[in-house]
Design a protein around this motif. Structure first.
Motif, PDB file in Angstrom:
ATOM      1  N   VAL A  50       0.856  -1.181   0.000  1.00 42.45           N
ATOM      2  CA  VAL A  50       0.000   0.000   0.000  1.00 42.45           C
ATOM      3  C   VAL A  50       0.893   1.232   0.000  1.00 42.45           C
ATOM      4  O   VAL A  50       1.700   1.419   0.914  1.00 42.45           O
ATOM      5  N   GLU A  51       0.754   2.044  -1.016  1.00 41.83           N
ATOM      6  CA  GLU A  51       1.557   3.260  -1.130  1.00 41.83           C
ATOM      7  C   GLU A  51       0.853   4.416  -0.427  1.00 41.83           C
ATOM      8  O   GLU A  51      -0.367   4.392  -0.225  1.00 41.83           O
ATOM      9  N   LEU A  52       1.621   5.440  -0.089  1.00 40.13           N
ATOM     10  CA  LEU A  52       1.075   6.645   0.522  1.00 40.13           C
ATOM     11  C   LEU A  52       0.121   7.309  -0.461  1.00 40.13           C
ATOM     12  O   LEU A  52       0.426   7.424  -1.649  1.00 40.13           O
ATOM     13  N   PHE A  53      -1.041   7.714   0.011  1.00 42.77           N
ATOM     14  CA  PHE A  53      -2.053   8.326  -0.848  1.00 42.77           C
ATOM     15  C   PHE A  53      -1.743   9.806  -1.071  1.00 42.77           C
ATOM     16  O   PHE A  53      -1.232  10.488  -0.181  1.00 42.77           O
ATOM     17  N   ALA A  54      -2.075  10.294  -2.260  1.00 43.59           N
ATOM     18  CA  ALA A  54      -1.955  11.719  -2.567  1.00 43.59           C
ATOM     19  C   ALA A  54      -3.165  12.442  -1.977  1.00 43.59           C
ATOM     20  O   ALA A  54      -4.189  11.831  -1.683  1.00 43.59           O
TER      21      ALA A  54
END
Length: 188
Positions: A50-54
């Motif tokens: 899970v990547e950091l959300f913009a």
């Protein structure tokens, strides 16, 4: 009129008790991706990143919400959901098994952006509390980069007690869990 007002007060108290126990809710709207394939992603992939959300809404969304999203999503996707019968029997989440059961090297990547964040003020909370966050989420293959699906995931908190950025992040995570839940589990 008095009976209606008293009845409304009781139902509000009952709803608040329910919302305090269940916490935030998660809703999903699929924008793209084959439903059958989406229902099998947990069986095709062995893990998730899970990547950091913009943040498309600026200061409307607190940084604590943005920071909480990856951890909340990863936690909801660690183990498969237990059926009511399993919960009653005391089966813990580790015994229920991992959420992703595919080959270990095949990773599903989840990334997204916050497109709506609304926290009710004190007056709103007194009348009918509701905080809401909507994220546009993309699900891609970790090796090829192919986008498999896209959806709007909504986290919603209707409780006066259980509210705030962490609770909304958990609501978004619940929506993602529902979206990726294998079709064979839906029959349980």
């Amino acid at each position: 009129m008095l009976i209606v007002l008293l009845g409304t007060g009781c139902s509000r108290g009952i709803k608040e008790g329910l919302y305090a126990v269940t916490g935030s809710s998660g809703k999903i709207v699929r924008l793209s991706g084959d439903e059958t394939r989406i229902g099998n992603l947990a069986n095709e992939y062995g893990g998730v990143r899970v990547e950091l959300f913009a943040n498309d809404v600026g200061q409307a969304a607190p940084q604590s919400f943005i920071d909480a999203l990856p951890g909340a999503i990863a936690k909801r996707l660690e183990y498969r959901s237990r059926s009511l019968g399993e919960k009653i029997k005391g089966v813990d989440k580790e015994e229920a098994g991992p959420f992703f059961t595919g080959p270990a090297g095949k990773v599903l990547v989840i990334r997204g952006r916050v497109i709506q964040y609304e926290a009710g003020d004190l007056t709103d909370k007194a009348i009918s509390p509701m905080d809401e966050a909507i994220c546009r989420v993309q699900f891609t293959d970790g090796t090829t980069g192919e986008m498999l699906a896209e959806a709007n995931c909504t986290g919603r908190s209707k409780s006066v007690v259980r509210t705030g950025p962490d609770e909304l992040a958990d609501g978004v995570a619940k929506a993602i869990n529902k979206f990726l839940k294998p079709h064979d589990e839906e029959k349980n």
